[in-house]
Design a protein around this motif. Sequence first.
Motif, PDB file in Angstrom:
ATOM      1  N   ARG A   1       2.716   9.937  -6.298  1.00  0.00           N
ATOM      2  CA  ARG A   1       1.903   8.860  -5.722  1.00  0.00           C
ATOM      3  C   ARG A   1       2.308   8.589  -4.278  1.00  0.00           C
ATOM      4  O   ARG A   1       1.445   8.412  -3.399  1.00  0.00           O
ATOM      5  N   ASP A   2       3.606   8.537  -4.017  1.00  0.00           N
ATOM      6  CA  ASP A   2       4.074   8.290  -2.647  1.00  0.00           C
ATOM      7  C   ASP A   2       3.555   9.361  -1.702  1.00  0.00           C
ATOM      8  O   ASP A   2       3.101   9.057  -0.582  1.00  0.00           O
ATOM      9  N   LEU A   3       3.620  10.615  -2.136  1.00  0.00           N
ATOM     10  CA  LEU A   3       3.168  11.699  -1.273  1.00  0.00           C
ATOM     11  C   LEU A   3       1.659  11.637  -1.064  1.00  0.00           C
ATOM     12  O   LEU A   3       1.183  11.771   0.067  1.00  0.00           O
ATOM     13  N   PHE A   4       0.908  11.403  -2.139  1.00  0.00           N
ATOM     14  CA  PHE A   4      -0.547  11.379  -2.006  1.00  0.00           C
ATOM     15  C   PHE A   4      -0.993  10.267  -1.059  1.00  0.00           C
ATOM     16  O   PHE A   4      -1.898  10.457  -0.247  1.00  0.00           O
ATOM     17  N   ARG A   5      -0.333   9.106  -1.148  1.00  0.00           N
ATOM     18  CA  ARG A   5      -0.645   8.030  -0.201  1.00  0.00           C
ATOM     19  C   ARG A   5      -0.406   8.503   1.225  1.00  0.00           C
ATOM     20  O   ARG A   5      -1.215   8.256   2.127  1.00  0.00           O
ATOM     21  N   GLY A   6       0.722   9.167   1.468  1.00  0.00           N
ATOM     22  CA  GLY A   6       1.061   9.613   2.818  1.00  0.00           C
ATOM     23  C   GLY A   6       0.114  10.662   3.354  1.00  0.00           C
ATOM     24  O   GLY A   6      -0.118  10.749   4.573  1.00  0.00           O
ATOM     25  N   LEU A   7      -0.476  11.466   2.468  1.00  0.00           N
ATOM     26  CA  LEU A   7      -1.393  12.520   2.903  1.00  0.00           C
ATOM     27  C   LEU A   7      -2.781  11.987   3.243  1.00  0.00           C
ATOM     28  O   LEU A   7      -3.592  12.711   3.807  1.00  0.00           O
TER      29      LEU A   7
ATOM     30  N   ARG B   1      -9.373  11.311  -0.540  1.00  0.00           N
ATOM     31  CA  ARG B   1      -8.619  10.820   0.627  1.00  0.00           C
ATOM     32  C   ARG B   1      -8.855   9.327   0.833  1.00  0.00           C
ATOM     33  O   ARG B   1      -7.919   8.579   1.110  1.00  0.00           O
ATOM     34  N   GLN B   2     -10.118   8.891   0.695  1.00  0.00           N
ATOM     35  CA  GLN B   2     -10.425   7.472   0.836  1.00  0.00           C
ATOM     36  C   GLN B   2      -9.686   6.648  -0.223  1.00  0.00           C
ATOM     37  O   GLN B   2      -9.170   5.567   0.064  1.00  0.00           O
ATOM     38  N   PHE B   3      -9.640   7.163  -1.443  1.00  0.00           N
ATOM     39  CA  PHE B   3      -8.927   6.473  -2.517  1.00  0.00           C
ATOM     40  C   PHE B   3      -7.438   6.381  -2.183  1.00  0.00           C
ATOM     41  O   PHE B   3      -6.809   5.325  -2.353  1.00  0.00           O
ATOM     42  N   GLY B   4      -6.865   7.481  -1.687  1.00  0.00           N
ATOM     43  CA  GLY B   4      -5.453   7.477  -1.307  1.00  0.00           C
ATOM     44  C   GLY B   4      -5.162   6.508  -0.185  1.00  0.00           C
ATOM     45  O   GLY B   4      -4.118   5.833  -0.175  1.00  0.00           O
ATOM     46  N   GLU B   5      -6.094   6.382   0.755  1.00  0.00           N
ATOM     47  CA  GLU B   5      -5.909   5.449   1.869  1.00  0.00           C
ATOM     48  C   GLU B   5      -5.926   4.002   1.367  1.00  0.00           C
ATOM     49  O   GLU B   5      -5.166   3.159   1.858  1.00  0.00           O
ATOM     50  N   GLU B   6      -6.773   3.725   0.386  1.00  0.00           N
ATOM     51  CA  GLU B   6      -6.779   2.387  -0.219  1.00  0.00           C
ATOM     52  C   GLU B   6      -5.424   2.073  -0.850  1.00  0.00           C
ATOM     53  O   GLU B   6      -4.898   0.964  -0.730  1.00  0.00           O
TER      54      GLU B   6
ATOM     55  N   MET C   1      -2.599   3.361   0.013  1.00  0.00           N
ATOM     56  CA  MET C   1      -1.637   3.188   1.102  1.00  0.00           C
ATOM     57  C   MET C   1      -1.711   1.775   1.663  1.00  0.00           C
ATOM     58  O   MET C   1      -0.682   1.131   1.906  1.00  0.00           O
ATOM     59  N   ARG C   2      -2.925   1.265   1.863  1.00  0.00           N
ATOM     60  CA  ARG C   2      -3.080  -0.099   2.386  1.00  0.00           C
ATOM     61  C   ARG C   2      -2.449  -1.114   1.438  1.00  0.00           C
ATOM     62  O   ARG C   2      -1.828  -2.089   1.870  1.00  0.00           O
ATOM     63  N   ALA C   3      -2.605  -0.871   0.139  1.00  0.00           N
ATOM     64  CA  ALA C   3      -2.058  -1.798  -0.853  1.00  0.00           C
ATOM     65  C   ALA C   3      -0.538  -1.717  -0.955  1.00  0.00           C
ATOM     66  O   ALA C   3       0.109  -2.651  -1.434  1.00  0.00           O
ATOM     67  N   SER C   4       0.051  -0.617  -0.477  1.00  0.00           N
ATOM     68  CA  SER C   4       1.492  -0.394  -0.634  1.00  0.00           C
ATOM     69  C   SER C   4       2.334  -1.164   0.375  1.00  0.00           C
ATOM     70  O   SER C   4       3.545  -1.319   0.201  1.00  0.00           O
TER      71      SER C   4
END
Length: 280
Positions: free
Chosen positions: A71-77, A124-129, A131-134
């Motif tokens: 999860r951490d990596l996917f957020r960063g990508l 990617r959009q889902f991952g960016e969401e 990331m914002r929540a993190s």
Amino acid sequence: MIEICRLVEGMPLAIELAVGWLATLRPADIAQEIQRNMDILATRARNLPERHRSIRSVFTHSWELLSDAERDLFRGLSFFRGGFTREAAEVVAGASLHTLAALVDKSLVRLSTTGRYDIHELLRQFGEEQMRASGQMEASQRRYIDYYLGMLHELEHDIKAYRQVEALDLIAADFENVRNAWQLAIQQDHYAALNRAVESLHFFADMRGRYHDVVALLRMAIEHLPPDADPEQTRIRCRIQARLARLILLGGIRIDPDLPPLVDDCLALARRVQDQAEAG
């Protein structure tokens, strides 16, 4: 309809969910909604399993199956645009080879024949969401900015010397990331990064005919930099302004600033601070 297929990158379920809105919306309206928010890709039908009733449900189900490291990596990508290299993933997102391989195995990241990785745009959009929540958004953005604008700075010597074609090819391959990093640097007032990157960026525009793309980026920076800035910001503004003027002239772009006074001001500043290279 072609635009809808492009936006969802051919994902069959996403196309099916988009089709479900044709009784209510025109195809052009559906495309606009997809660009605003992936939540349009959902159905009111009850004859599908819960996790197939919306794209978000599909992604959330996959997300819940990931380990914390994945999860951490996917957020960063999720910052990358137009693909990325393994090196970029390591520096920007802290990717280990094993974790990156796990995301490839789970079809969340794709490896192309060129050796670059990419992520489906909706994912990617889902991952960016996520990331914002993190709460880690700003620090991750800064690593992304420093990597890509730092790359431009490092390639400056090659562009002006014997590895010009290779350097320009590297910028071309990652231009969407460069564009995104430049825009993020403007938002974060990261003027030092813009200053280091602008020389390579403007040479790339001239040598590869990308005048309009880069002129838009330089104008964005000029408009954001305050006119009554401190001396260092004023120097950066002039440095960007001089290259903007050059690209407008070389590219024959129909923008109507009064260029000679702008160039004279930049030249006077360069001489005042005894910056011989910039005066040249």
